[in-house]
Scaffold this active site. Sequence first.
Site, mmCIF file in Angstrom:
data_model
loop_
_atom_site.group_PDB
_atom_site.id
_atom_site.type_symbol
_atom_site.label_atom_id
_atom_site.label_comp_id
_atom_site.label_asym_id
_atom_site.label_seq_id
_atom_site.Cartn_x
_atom_site.Cartn_y
_atom_site.Cartn_z
ATOM 1 N N LYS A 13 -65.508 -84.781 -50.274
ATOM 2 C CA LYS A 13 -65.675 -84.032 -49.021
ATOM 3 C C LYS A 13 -64.321 -83.750 -48.351
ATOM 4 O O LYS A 13 -64.100 -82.655 -47.835
ATOM 5 C CB LYS A 13 -66.580 -84.832 -48.079
ATOM 6 C CG LYS A 13 -66.991 -84.100 -46.831
ATOM 7 C CD LYS A 13 -68.173 -84.798 -46.183
ATOM 8 C CE LYS A 13 -67.809 -86.204 -45.731
ATOM 9 N NZ LYS A 13 -67.593 -86.298 -44.285
ATOM 10 N N ARG A 88 -74.193 -86.673 -36.178
ATOM 11 C CA ARG A 88 -74.501 -87.903 -36.900
ATOM 12 C C ARG A 88 -76.010 -88.193 -36.855
ATOM 13 O O ARG A 88 -76.511 -88.999 -37.610
ATOM 14 C CB ARG A 88 -73.730 -89.018 -36.172
ATOM 15 C CG ARG A 88 -73.511 -90.299 -36.888
ATOM 16 C CD ARG A 88 -72.655 -91.224 -36.028
ATOM 17 N NE ARG A 88 -73.209 -91.397 -34.690
ATOM 18 C CZ ARG A 88 -72.478 -91.598 -33.597
ATOM 19 N NH1 ARG A 88 -71.182 -91.623 -33.663
ATOM 20 N NH2 ARG A 88 -73.055 -91.763 -32.431
ATOM 21 N N ARG A 127 -61.028 -96.875 -58.666
ATOM 22 C CA ARG A 127 -59.741 -96.713 -57.974
ATOM 23 C C ARG A 127 -58.930 -98.007 -58.008
ATOM 24 O O ARG A 127 -59.487 -99.097 -57.832
ATOM 25 C CB ARG A 127 -59.974 -96.378 -56.498
ATOM 26 C CG ARG A 127 -60.250 -94.944 -56.240
ATOM 27 C CD ARG A 127 -60.316 -94.723 -54.729
ATOM 28 N NE ARG A 127 -61.075 -93.519 -54.421
ATOM 29 C CZ ARG A 127 -61.751 -93.323 -53.296
ATOM 30 N NH1 ARG A 127 -61.779 -94.242 -52.356
ATOM 31 N NH2 ARG A 127 -62.408 -92.201 -53.115
ATOM 32 N N ARG A 160 -59.259 -102.417 -53.894
ATOM 33 C CA ARG A 160 -59.541 -102.755 -52.489
ATOM 34 C C ARG A 160 -60.986 -103.226 -52.339
ATOM 35 O O ARG A 160 -61.865 -102.765 -53.083
ATOM 36 C CB ARG A 160 -59.344 -101.519 -51.596
ATOM 37 C CG ARG A 160 -57.907 -101.134 -51.387
ATOM 38 C CD ARG A 160 -57.822 -99.947 -50.465
ATOM 39 N NE ARG A 160 -58.491 -98.784 -51.059
ATOM 40 C CZ ARG A 160 -58.126 -97.534 -50.860
ATOM 41 N NH1 ARG A 160 -57.111 -97.253 -50.082
ATOM 42 N NH2 ARG A 160 -58.780 -96.544 -51.420
ATOM 43 N N ARG A 171 -72.263 -98.873 -48.526
ATOM 44 C CA ARG A 171 -71.841 -97.728 -47.708
ATOM 45 C C ARG A 171 -72.719 -96.514 -47.980
ATOM 46 O O ARG A 171 -73.061 -95.760 -47.064
ATOM 47 C CB ARG A 171 -70.367 -97.385 -47.993
ATOM 48 C CG ARG A 171 -69.401 -98.334 -47.300
ATOM 49 C CD ARG A 171 -67.995 -98.226 -47.882
ATOM 50 N NE ARG A 171 -67.402 -96.909 -47.731
ATOM 51 C CZ ARG A 171 -66.381 -96.455 -48.487
ATOM 52 N NH1 ARG A 171 -65.884 -97.208 -49.430
ATOM 53 N NH2 ARG A 171 -65.890 -95.268 -48.273
#
Length: 216
Positions: A13, A88, A127, A160, A171
């Site tokens: 995004k 939201r 990642r 991370r 999430r």
Amino acid sequence: MRIILMGPPGVGKGSEAELLIKSFQIPHISTGDIFRELYKDRTTVGKIAKEYISRGELVPDDITNEIVRHRLSQPDVKKGFLFDGYPRNIEQAKALDEILAKKGCKLDAVINIDAPEEQIVERISGRRVCSTCGAVYHIHSKKPQVEGICDLDGGQLIQRNDDMPETVQRRLRIYKDQTAPVIGYYQEKGAIVYIDGTSTIAHTHAQVMKALGELN
Ligand SMILES: [Zn+2]
């Protein structure tokens, strides 16, 4: 062009937002950025918003909507805007409709970029980040020359916490719970455009531009 850009974390995004604001020369409006600007201004709304954020709470809808109303009165939104992270919830979506109706304009498109959960989890959890300089690598798509070592400074590459599969899944769940009603709201109005985010950044952007072209 007045656009709302939606999509879960890890779907590209951010890259698409950058390409869209360049293509249409429109400002990128995220409520987080607006809040940060307001702190500097020390306006009353900014102060109130800051109190909520520093307590780790969501800023109430009426304050967020007031901030958005103010932002949309600035001259740089004449050519349009790209919203990211707003609205939201349905209350905010309705408020935005009212703000735009009073200005005599409406949204051109709500773009929803999506990809299957497994693919997003694989992308994010692959990642690796240099513990020294913060450079970002990926175990499949951007491998360092030596596994686990930064090409730039020989620093150790780490994963991370935010990128761990369980965290990503959590999430994504939170994102889906929050945005499903907003997506439903725009779907009912026939305003939503679904974009497949499983391919490259360039391919996603081509699909978005094609969809926007077909609207006009
Ligand atoms: Zn490094």
